[in-house]
Design a protein around this motif. Sequence first.
Motif, PDB file in Angstrom:
ATOM      1  N   THR A 105      -7.302  15.818 -10.921  1.00  0.00           N
ATOM      2  CA  THR A 105      -7.418  14.966 -10.036  1.00  0.00           C
ATOM      3  C   THR A 105      -9.015  14.529  -9.960  1.00  0.00           C
ATOM      4  O   THR A 105      -9.670  15.163 -10.571  1.00  0.00           O
ATOM      5  CB  THR A 105      -7.450  15.333  -8.490  1.00  0.00           C
ATOM      6  OG1 THR A 105      -8.165  16.483  -8.394  1.00  0.00           O
ATOM      7  CG2 THR A 105      -6.141  15.579  -8.004  1.00  0.00           C
ATOM      8  N   LEU A 113      -4.974  29.086 -18.425  1.00  0.00           N
ATOM      9  CA  LEU A 113      -5.539  27.604 -18.045  1.00  0.00           C
ATOM     10  C   LEU A 113      -7.019  27.628 -17.347  1.00  0.00           C
ATOM     11  O   LEU A 113      -7.227  28.607 -16.509  1.00  0.00           O
ATOM     12  CB  LEU A 113      -4.650  26.828 -16.946  1.00  0.00           C
ATOM     13  CG  LEU A 113      -3.262  26.762 -17.257  1.00  0.00           C
ATOM     14  CD1 LEU A 113      -2.312  26.174 -16.097  1.00  0.00           C
ATOM     15  CD2 LEU A 113      -3.265  25.856 -18.440  1.00  0.00           C
ATOM     16  N   ARG A 114      -7.845  26.824 -17.473  1.00  0.00           N
ATOM     17  CA  ARG A 114      -9.133  26.808 -17.024  1.00  0.00           C
ATOM     18  C   ARG A 114      -9.565  25.724 -16.015  1.00  0.00           C
ATOM     19  O   ARG A 114      -9.213  24.676 -16.321  1.00  0.00           O
ATOM     20  CB  ARG A 114     -10.166  26.875 -17.971  1.00  0.00           C
ATOM     21  CG  ARG A 114     -11.141  27.873 -17.121  1.00  0.00           C
ATOM     22  CD  ARG A 114     -12.310  28.486 -17.800  1.00  0.00           C
ATOM     23  NE  ARG A 114     -13.256  27.388 -18.076  1.00  0.00           N
ATOM     24  CZ  ARG A 114     -13.904  27.274 -19.252  1.00  0.00           C
ATOM     25  NH1 ARG A 114     -13.702  27.928 -20.084  1.00  0.00           N
ATOM     26  NH2 ARG A 114     -14.644  26.319 -19.476  1.00  0.00           N
ATOM     27  N   TYR A 115      -9.830  25.825 -14.626  1.00  0.00           N
ATOM     28  CA  TYR A 115      -9.912  24.889 -13.678  1.00  0.00           C
ATOM     29  C   TYR A 115     -11.391  24.552 -13.893  1.00  0.00           C
ATOM     30  O   TYR A 115     -12.200  25.448 -13.273  1.00  0.00           O
ATOM     31  CB  TYR A 115      -9.252  25.385 -12.564  1.00  0.00           C
ATOM     32  CG  TYR A 115      -7.785  25.430 -12.458  1.00  0.00           C
ATOM     33  CD1 TYR A 115      -7.339  26.454 -13.007  1.00  0.00           C
ATOM     34  CD2 TYR A 115      -6.992  24.802 -11.991  1.00  0.00           C
ATOM     35  CE1 TYR A 115      -6.197  26.653 -13.108  1.00  0.00           C
ATOM     36  CE2 TYR A 115      -5.787  24.637 -11.993  1.00  0.00           C
ATOM     37  CZ  TYR A 115      -5.270  25.963 -12.548  1.00  0.00           C
ATOM     38  OH  TYR A 115      -3.625  26.036 -12.679  1.00  0.00           O
ATOM     39  N   ASN A 132       1.774  25.005  -7.173  1.00  0.00           N
ATOM     40  CA  ASN A 132       1.685  24.521  -8.327  1.00  0.00           C
ATOM     41  C   ASN A 132       1.387  25.765  -9.473  1.00  0.00           C
ATOM     42  O   ASN A 132       1.860  26.262 -10.461  1.00  0.00           O
ATOM     43  CB  ASN A 132       0.413  23.479  -8.743  1.00  0.00           C
ATOM     44  CG  ASN A 132       1.018  22.341  -9.069  1.00  0.00           C
ATOM     45  OD1 ASN A 132       1.858  22.337 -10.232  1.00  0.00           O
ATOM     46  ND2 ASN A 132       0.365  21.177  -8.966  1.00  0.00           N
ATOM     47  N   GLN A 146      -2.197  34.265 -15.850  1.00  0.00           N
ATOM     48  CA  GLN A 146      -2.404  33.346 -14.865  1.00  0.00           C
ATOM     49  C   GLN A 146      -2.642  34.516 -13.215  1.00  0.00           C
ATOM     50  O   GLN A 146      -3.424  33.915 -12.470  1.00  0.00           O
ATOM     51  CB  GLN A 146      -1.181  32.620 -14.504  1.00  0.00           C
ATOM     52  CG  GLN A 146      -0.996  31.713 -15.565  1.00  0.00           C
ATOM     53  CD  GLN A 146      -2.078  30.851 -16.005  1.00  0.00           C
ATOM     54  OE1 GLN A 146      -2.432  30.087 -14.688  1.00  0.00           O
ATOM     55  NE2 GLN A 146      -2.421  30.940 -16.896  1.00  0.00           N
ATOM     56  N   PRO A 166      -3.215  18.972  -6.258  1.00  0.00           N
ATOM     57  CA  PRO A 166      -3.204  20.296  -7.053  1.00  0.00           C
ATOM     58  C   PRO A 166      -4.377  21.345  -6.366  1.00  0.00           C
ATOM     59  O   PRO A 166      -4.159  22.488  -6.589  1.00  0.00           O
ATOM     60  CB  PRO A 166      -3.609  20.076  -8.479  1.00  0.00           C
ATOM     61  CG  PRO A 166      -3.306  18.611  -8.606  1.00  0.00           C
ATOM     62  CD  PRO A 166      -3.609  17.931  -7.082  1.00  0.00           C
ATOM     63  N   LEU A 167      -5.498  20.770  -5.821  1.00  0.00           N
ATOM     64  CA  LEU A 167      -6.528  21.622  -5.438  1.00  0.00           C
ATOM     65  C   LEU A 167      -6.338  21.772  -3.887  1.00  0.00           C
ATOM     66  O   LEU A 167      -6.860  22.793  -3.315  1.00  0.00           O
ATOM     67  CB  LEU A 167      -7.840  21.142  -5.852  1.00  0.00           C
ATOM     68  CG  LEU A 167      -8.711  22.035  -6.912  1.00  0.00           C
ATOM     69  CD1 LEU A 167     -10.000  21.625  -6.815  1.00  0.00           C
ATOM     70  CD2 LEU A 167      -8.624  23.514  -6.515  1.00  0.00           C
ATOM     71  N   PHE A 190      -5.712  32.871 -10.038  1.00  0.00           N
ATOM     72  CA  PHE A 190      -5.565  31.585 -10.131  1.00  0.00           C
ATOM     73  C   PHE A 190      -4.644  31.307  -8.901  1.00  0.00           C
ATOM     74  O   PHE A 190      -4.375  30.280  -8.210  1.00  0.00           O
ATOM     75  CB  PHE A 190      -4.659  30.889 -11.344  1.00  0.00           C
ATOM     76  CG  PHE A 190      -6.060  31.010 -12.462  1.00  0.00           C
ATOM     77  CD1 PHE A 190      -7.001  30.399 -12.037  1.00  0.00           C
ATOM     78  CD2 PHE A 190      -5.490  31.011 -13.740  1.00  0.00           C
ATOM     79  CE1 PHE A 190      -8.024  30.235 -12.921  1.00  0.00           C
ATOM     80  CE2 PHE A 190      -6.492  30.827 -14.741  1.00  0.00           C
ATOM     81  CZ  PHE A 190      -7.731  30.467 -14.354  1.00  0.00           C
ATOM     82  N   ILE A 202       3.272  27.730 -12.403  1.00  0.00           N
ATOM     83  CA  ILE A 202       2.826  27.710 -13.703  1.00  0.00           C
ATOM     84  C   ILE A 202       2.899  29.169 -14.131  1.00  0.00           C
ATOM     85  O   ILE A 202       3.286  29.523 -15.186  1.00  0.00           O
ATOM     86  CB  ILE A 202       1.308  27.156 -13.712  1.00  0.00           C
ATOM     87  CG1 ILE A 202       1.445  25.557 -13.677  1.00  0.00           C
ATOM     88  CG2 ILE A 202       0.597  27.570 -15.002  1.00  0.00           C
ATOM     89  CD1 ILE A 202       0.003  25.083 -13.470  1.00  0.00           C
ATOM     90  N   TYR A 245      -4.270  20.397 -19.893  1.00  0.00           N
ATOM     91  CA  TYR A 245      -3.141  20.729 -19.656  1.00  0.00           C
ATOM     92  C   TYR A 245      -2.217  19.625 -19.236  1.00  0.00           C
ATOM     93  O   TYR A 245      -2.730  18.556 -18.415  1.00  0.00           O
ATOM     94  CB  TYR A 245      -3.066  21.657 -18.662  1.00  0.00           C
ATOM     95  CG  TYR A 245      -2.048  22.167 -18.097  1.00  0.00           C
ATOM     96  CD1 TYR A 245      -0.940  22.560 -19.051  1.00  0.00           C
ATOM     97  CD2 TYR A 245      -1.711  22.226 -16.671  1.00  0.00           C
ATOM     98  CE1 TYR A 245       0.138  23.363 -18.606  1.00  0.00           C
ATOM     99  CE2 TYR A 245      -0.446  22.436 -16.341  1.00  0.00           C
ATOM    100  CZ  TYR A 245       0.361  23.069 -17.187  1.00  0.00           C
ATOM    101  OH  TYR A 245       1.809  23.388 -16.686  1.00  0.00           O
ATOM    102  N   PHE A 300      -2.016  17.059 -13.858  1.00  0.00           N
ATOM    103  CA  PHE A 300      -2.362  17.659 -12.363  1.00  0.00           C
ATOM    104  C   PHE A 300      -3.743  17.407 -12.350  1.00  0.00           C
ATOM    105  O   PHE A 300      -4.046  17.978 -11.311  1.00  0.00           O
ATOM    106  CB  PHE A 300      -1.870  19.242 -12.939  1.00  0.00           C
ATOM    107  CG  PHE A 300      -0.461  19.207 -13.000  1.00  0.00           C
ATOM    108  CD1 PHE A 300       0.324  19.039 -11.705  1.00  0.00           C
ATOM    109  CD2 PHE A 300       0.125  19.602 -14.291  1.00  0.00           C
ATOM    110  CE1 PHE A 300       1.711  19.254 -12.181  1.00  0.00           C
ATOM    111  CE2 PHE A 300       1.562  19.902 -14.420  1.00  0.00           C
ATOM    112  CZ  PHE A 300       2.461  19.681 -13.384  1.00  0.00           C
ATOM    113  N   ASP A 308       0.711  14.536  -3.593  1.00  0.00           N
ATOM    114  CA  ASP A 308       0.196  15.369  -4.975  1.00  0.00           C
ATOM    115  C   ASP A 308      -1.062  15.950  -4.836  1.00  0.00           C
ATOM    116  O   ASP A 308      -2.048  15.000  -4.870  1.00  0.00           O
ATOM    117  CB  ASP A 308       0.743  14.608  -6.129  1.00  0.00           C
ATOM    118  CG  ASP A 308       1.012  15.686  -7.111  1.00  0.00           C
ATOM    119  OD1 ASP A 308       1.207  16.838  -6.979  1.00  0.00           O
ATOM    120  OD2 ASP A 308       0.826  15.198  -8.362  1.00  0.00           O
ATOM    121  N   VAL A 365     -10.398  18.141 -10.013  1.00  0.00           N
ATOM    122  CA  VAL A 365     -10.240  19.237 -10.863  1.00  0.00           C
ATOM    123  C   VAL A 365      -9.818  18.572 -12.243  1.00  0.00           C
ATOM    124  O   VAL A 365      -8.847  17.903 -12.152  1.00  0.00           O
ATOM    125  CB  VAL A 365      -9.202  20.378 -10.146  1.00  0.00           C
ATOM    126  CG1 VAL A 365      -8.069  19.859 -10.145  1.00  0.00           C
ATOM    127  CG2 VAL A 365      -9.455  21.521 -10.889  1.00  0.00           C
TER     128      VAL A 365
END
Lengths: 473, 616
Positions: B228, B47-49, A335, A356, A327-328, A361, A339, B221, B226, A325, B206
């Motif tokens: 890390t 969403l903002r990362y 992912n 999105q 996400p980046l 993204f 979304i 979120y 999600f 897992d 993130v």
Amino acid sequence: MQRQNSILRNLDWVATILYILLVIMGWFNIYAAVYSDDHRNILDFSQRYGKQLVWIFFAFIMAFIILNTNDRIYPAFAYIFYGVVLLSLISTLLFGRVVNASKSWIPIGSFGIQPAEFAKITTSLALAKLMSSYGFKLSGFWSYVKVAIIVGLPVGIILLQNDMGSALVFGALVLVLYREGLPGWILAYMFFLVLVFILTLMYSTSVLIAFIFAVAIMLLVIYTRHYRDAFRVTLGTLGIGLLLFVASELFHLKLSVEIIFLIPVIIAVFIGFAYAYRKRLKQVYAISFFLIATLGFSMSADYVFERVLDVHHQKRINNLLGIEDDPLGWGYNVNQSKIAIGSGGFWGKGYLSGTQTKYNFVPEQSTDFIFCTVGEEWGFVGSAVVVSLIAIFLLRLLKIAERQTEHFARIYGYSVVSILFFHAAVNIGMTIGLVPVIGIPLPFFSYGGSSLWAFTILVFILLRFDASRYGSY
Amino acid sequence: MVLRAESNRKVVVSVIIILVFAVIISKLFYIQVVNSSYKFSAANNVLRYVTQYPARGLILDRHGTPVVTNKPVFDILMVKNQVKPFDTVEFATMLGLTVEQVSDAFVQASKQKGYSPRKAVVLLNQISAENFSRFQEVMYKYSGFEVQPRTVRSYNRPIAAHLLGYIGEVDERDIKNAPYYQQGDYIGISGIERSYEHVLRGKKGVKIFMVDVYNRIKGLYEKGKFDTIATPGKNITSTIDIKLQEYGERLMQNKIGSIVAIEPQTGEVLAMISSPTYDPSLLVGRQRAVNFKALQQDSLKPIFNRSIMALYPPGSTFKVVNALIGLQEGVVTPETRYSCDGGYHIGRGVACHSHPSPTNLIQSIQVSCNTYYCHVFRNIIDKREFGSVEKGFTVWKKHVESFGFGSKLGIDLPHELKGIVPSVSFYDKYFRKGGWNSLTIISLAIGQGELAVTPLQMANLAAIIANKGYYLTPHVVKAIEGESITPDYHQKHFTSIDSVYFRYIIEGMDLAVNGVPGSGSTARIAALPDIRICGKTGTAQNPHGKDHSVFFAFAPKDDPKIAIAVYVENAGFGATWAAPTASLMIEKYLKDSISRPDLERYILDANLLDRHAKAK
Ligand SMILES: [Zn+2]
């Protein structure tokens, strides 16, 4: 003049209109994916939607030319086309982007033709040529060898170019073989092996051995109905396993769990062969063979995965299976794409209102991940419509292929359907996390000239065959 | 029957297609309609990362003293659509900038890749903690601005710039090569920062926030499911002795050249000086670009790491290599004597200086006799068993290469150069095939001609002699977060020379430094009463100006702890500048004090830069 009229009269307008519809919808989505407040002019050729418009224009011209060309050239020159594309594949491999010479005849923007896209067409033609040749029957070792060579050559070179996605597409041609006589169990077994491969990566070897053994026993029960013998074999195998475990514990043999699982199963295979010999049972032979082959596959799949696949393929597959897992990292794409699609909800956010996909993204949002825009802006309704349209288009092409009287045209038609099917299913599947991320375009939707042109040519050669099936020239 | 089977197959294919698309539609239904985790979007939310940047690993010296640490800085981000007209003068003063700088930043920000007026983009980066704390108090007045804390490098002392290297923002190529990097990330560009980038950088994390259309944060979120966490980079223990490094840089100030010191038993680099150098903190912070440009335009090339990138002729120091090859090939023995009357007079001839004559092998090193090595070199190349010049030369070249010349030693620093050892084909092209012989290439006898080595290779030669025949790959990092580094650095690389021959060379180098007055010793200036230094001077001919001064040495003789090479450009004889510098370094390292303040002053005060200017 008369010839053209008859072509247009006999052209399958359902398929043609579906094609045009899909291409136009695709363009609107590319526009949406790239859209921002800063540039709105649809004829802005510095933007992707502007370039795509040019490519669509050329695609239509190609379709028109194909419809007005004698369809006899395809069976006549199938091997020559195949050879030329094979050579250009080799030259891209050796000299990189030499094929960029195409710049001279496409004056707009920078552009590179990918021979891999066109290999799909020529391989389909060559396969059709081979399998429709006089006296060819898909049975016996040599017929399969010939097929394997025709398909294997381009696949091998494409793999050397590190383009795993494009190479996998050719796997879809198994549907063509199936239609032309490949035994059904091979198709079923291939699906089973894909399942085993995925399970191999998810679970430990011992679980896999148990699973494969269980399937073998099930087959034994279903095909022989010798319930008592099946029961005995199961019990015996479990007994040997238990014995090994106890022995290992008592005498400190330090046998690994895999060995304790594997040895009884292998003994069971031998017993299976002996049993089959004595009772003259073909099915038991087959099942024993199934057991040993699948075990071998599962073990080597592990090896292939660790040693042969690139790290990024490994990661993508792992990610799909939920093993890592991150996400980046590589999971990021999937992912984000999930979304984006999920946020579309039932009705979608409305055309050009996606957030999105607008904010970059989702990577590759106008190429491999174009379906995100569909999902986000048009919601479930829109996505279902697009998916259904593609399915209807494929079924229509299948119908067209099936009604061809010539072998060549039918086999070619099945190739077209298989390739488009694989592209569409895998591309959409990866954006919603059903299959690993392998970079192949969504037919007619994804941004890019090469792929659009290749798909157009692929489809229109079939439609040209179909238009002249009542009378050849 | 056949027909039925065929139509069955058609049905099966259709069913497969329909089934697969049915599965896809079901999954779409699941994520778009059923599953709530993707439906945060009622009010068109976004969403903002927010990337969580880890602190970069520290770099310590061999004794654990921190050399490179981190300090906090702040990036100011803006969302263009939300910026309302504001007082630019106050804004700029609070941040310690001029109004021009701020308005320029606005122009630049809108030009960056992926710019969107609705997205937070970096407006000003690396605002120092002092300036930021002042700004923070008035920040509420400005809408549309945000802050992102980062860390940048901080240096306790202005030393070891080349070795440590610097970091900078990633460019598009970096991003393409490694998808880990995103725009705005930092990456090591040179030195240890680059070669240990993957260790030092740590791992980014993130945080995913939900924000509404006004960019107001609505919370994490999915409760951070999600997200890390950033993992900080690992700390690196360097092999460098920071005191020795600092001392070496002081000795080399106002001179051009390089010092490399190695611990012979381990291959650990104790000091690596390239002069002129620069203050590493110049390449940190908002002034970085300006400073970098100034350094780049400096004619003395301060950014250039001479220790591993400058190519010099080895000069007379190379005689020890020819002596070893001669001994190994049996064309000379320790007792072989040649007389010298001021030069070698066959062919073009090679001049020599005045010294007692004749000499045996050991004395020839002590007095650095050119004539002696012309004999030795020709004996090797023209050895009868080889049959031809080409064969003889190839054997010689192989021996030379076994010392690590002509190829990268493999130090853990980027941009190391190979140096040059000429080949048969080179001479075939330069003269013509068969048009050259041992006399044509006689300069190689005394380390001139087509030879080029880096100071690192020279120091490595000193280590080889100290070890009597082998070296360990020189390296600058000892341990990563306490874990010792790769076993490659613990492997002995043997030369093609038998270990027994090295003692004659060591004797010669001992006498060169510690011989009695009048015996012709060339490096008596380097002698120390209580540490036995073995060394050899050299003068590397420089076609562009005054010769370079070279010296290489190791000490103590019986249990070598340090091997060193010194190059001082345009400084003339090796004995004048390079030898005393090396001697001071050795004393500093082994005794941590200096017993010869006069010698030290002589070196510290010397300014040889004007000679360089003349040479230009
Ligand atoms: Zn002499």
